[in-house]
Design a protein around this motif. Structure first.
Motif, short mmCIF file in Angstrom:
data_model
loop_
_atom_site.label_atom_id
_atom_site.label_comp_id
_atom_site.label_asym_id
_atom_site.label_seq_id
_atom_site.Cartn_x
_atom_site.Cartn_y
_atom_site.Cartn_z
N LEU A 121 127.85 -46.11 83.91
CA LEU A 121 127.12 -47.32 83.53
C LEU A 121 127.22 -47.56 82.02
N THR A 122 127.12 -46.49 81.25
CA THR A 122 127.24 -46.60 79.80
C THR A 122 128.59 -47.20 79.43
N ARG A 123 129.65 -46.72 80.05
CA ARG A 123 130.99 -47.24 79.80
C ARG A 123 131.12 -48.69 80.26
N GLU A 124 130.56 -49.00 81.45
CA GLU A 124 130.62 -50.37 81.97
C GLU A 124 129.94 -51.37 81.03
N LYS A 125 128.88 -50.94 80.37
CA LYS A 125 128.10 -51.83 79.49
C LYS A 125 128.67 -51.87 78.08
N GLY A 126 129.80 -51.19 77.83
CA GLY A 126 130.46 -51.26 76.53
C GLY A 126 129.94 -50.27 75.50
N PHE A 127 129.20 -49.27 75.92
CA PHE A 127 128.70 -48.24 75.00
C PHE A 127 129.53 -46.98 75.14
N LYS A 128 129.47 -46.12 74.15
CA LYS A 128 130.23 -44.88 74.16
C LYS A 128 129.35 -43.66 74.42
N TYR A 129 128.09 -43.73 74.07
CA TYR A 129 127.19 -42.58 74.18
C TYR A 129 125.89 -42.97 74.89
N PHE A 130 125.19 -41.95 75.36
CA PHE A 130 123.85 -42.18 75.89
C PHE A 130 122.99 -40.96 75.61
N MET A 131 121.70 -41.21 75.58
CA MET A 131 120.72 -40.17 75.31
C MET A 131 119.73 -40.14 76.47
N LEU A 132 119.40 -38.94 76.96
CA LEU A 132 118.40 -38.81 78.02
C LEU A 132 117.02 -38.98 77.41
N ILE A 133 116.26 -39.92 77.93
CA ILE A 133 114.90 -40.15 77.46
C ILE A 133 113.90 -39.44 78.37
N ASN A 134 114.19 -39.46 79.66
CA ASN A 134 113.27 -38.87 80.64
C ASN A 134 114.08 -38.42 81.85
N GLU A 135 113.58 -37.37 82.52
CA GLU A 135 114.26 -36.84 83.70
C GLU A 135 113.22 -36.50 84.75
N ARG A 136 113.48 -36.88 86.02
CA ARG A 136 112.53 -36.58 87.08
C ARG A 136 113.30 -36.18 88.34
N LEU A 137 112.90 -35.05 88.91
CA LEU A 137 113.49 -34.56 90.15
C LEU A 137 112.43 -34.66 91.22
N SER A 138 112.82 -35.10 92.39
CA SER A 138 111.85 -35.20 93.47
C SER A 138 112.55 -35.11 94.81
N SER A 139 111.79 -35.28 95.82
CA SER A 139 112.32 -35.26 97.17
C SER A 139 111.71 -36.45 97.89
N SER A 140 112.47 -37.01 98.81
CA SER A 140 111.98 -38.15 99.56
C SER A 140 112.26 -37.91 101.03
N SER A 141 111.62 -38.69 101.87
CA SER A 141 111.88 -38.54 103.30
C SER A 141 111.81 -39.89 103.99
N GLN A 142 112.52 -39.98 105.09
CA GLN A 142 112.51 -41.18 105.92
C GLN A 142 112.24 -40.74 107.35
N ILE A 143 111.48 -41.51 108.06
CA ILE A 143 111.24 -41.28 109.48
C ILE A 143 112.25 -42.12 110.26
N MET A 144 112.98 -41.48 111.12
CA MET A 144 113.97 -42.16 111.95
C MET A 144 113.52 -42.08 113.40
N SER A 145 113.76 -43.13 114.15
CA SER A 145 113.40 -43.09 115.57
C SER A 145 114.55 -43.60 116.41
#
Length: 153
Positions: free
Chosen positions: A71-95
């Motif tokens: 995405l950084t390259r697509e938007k014409g930038f060369k670098y990026f900096m991580l501001i925030n990071e979040r790891l989680s888990s999600s679930s879906q119910i299938m029937s």
């Protein structure tokens, strides 16, 4: 016949969640919302997420980082900096629907199951100047991860 079609649906869903979607670097533009997605928060700030199924959290983390670099390259930038990071888990119910016999009033078959999967979300700021030590080179990240991960041609 209905049992056969119900079983075919179940097999199709099982194959889908066995890793066909969510284990490769792909957009989340699918019914299960597995893959990468992003939201623009400011002119050069984005939240990038990756949800995968059948892969470890570490692979989700790397796919999110890979999308941030792309995405950084697509938007014409060369670098990026991580501001925030979040790891989680999600679930879906299938029937999977069963069948109803109107003459006997009996409903049979059908099943419900839950699919859990890891999700990684990072917020990045895109830059054109490296400046600080915590700034990441988008080209370097992309090339490094592309050589190790499954990326469609």
């Amino acid at each position: 016949m209905r049992t056969l079609s119900r079983n075919l649906i179940f097999v199709a869903v099982a194959i889908l969640f066995s890793g066909c979607i969510g284990s490769d670097y792909t957009s989340a533009d699918n019914p299960w919302k597995l893959g990468y997605s992003e939201v623009q928060l400011n002119q050069n700030v984005y939240r990038v997420s990756y949800a995968g199924y059948g892969i470890p959290q570490s692979a989700c983390d790397e796919f999110a980082l890979m999308r941030a670099a792309e995405l950084t390259r697509e938007k014409g930038f060369k670098y990026f900096m991580l501001i925030n990071e979040r790891l989680s888990s999600s679930s879906q119910i299938m029937s999977i629907p069963g069948t109803y016999n109107a003459s006997t009033g009996v409903y049979s078959g059908g099943s419900i199951f839950s699919a859990n999967y890891p999700v990684s979300s990072i917020t990045i700021e895109m830059l054109n100047v490296a400046g600080a030590s915590n700034v990441l080179d988008a080209d370097m990240i992309w090339n490094s991860l592309k050589s190790r991960l499954t990326v469609p041609k």
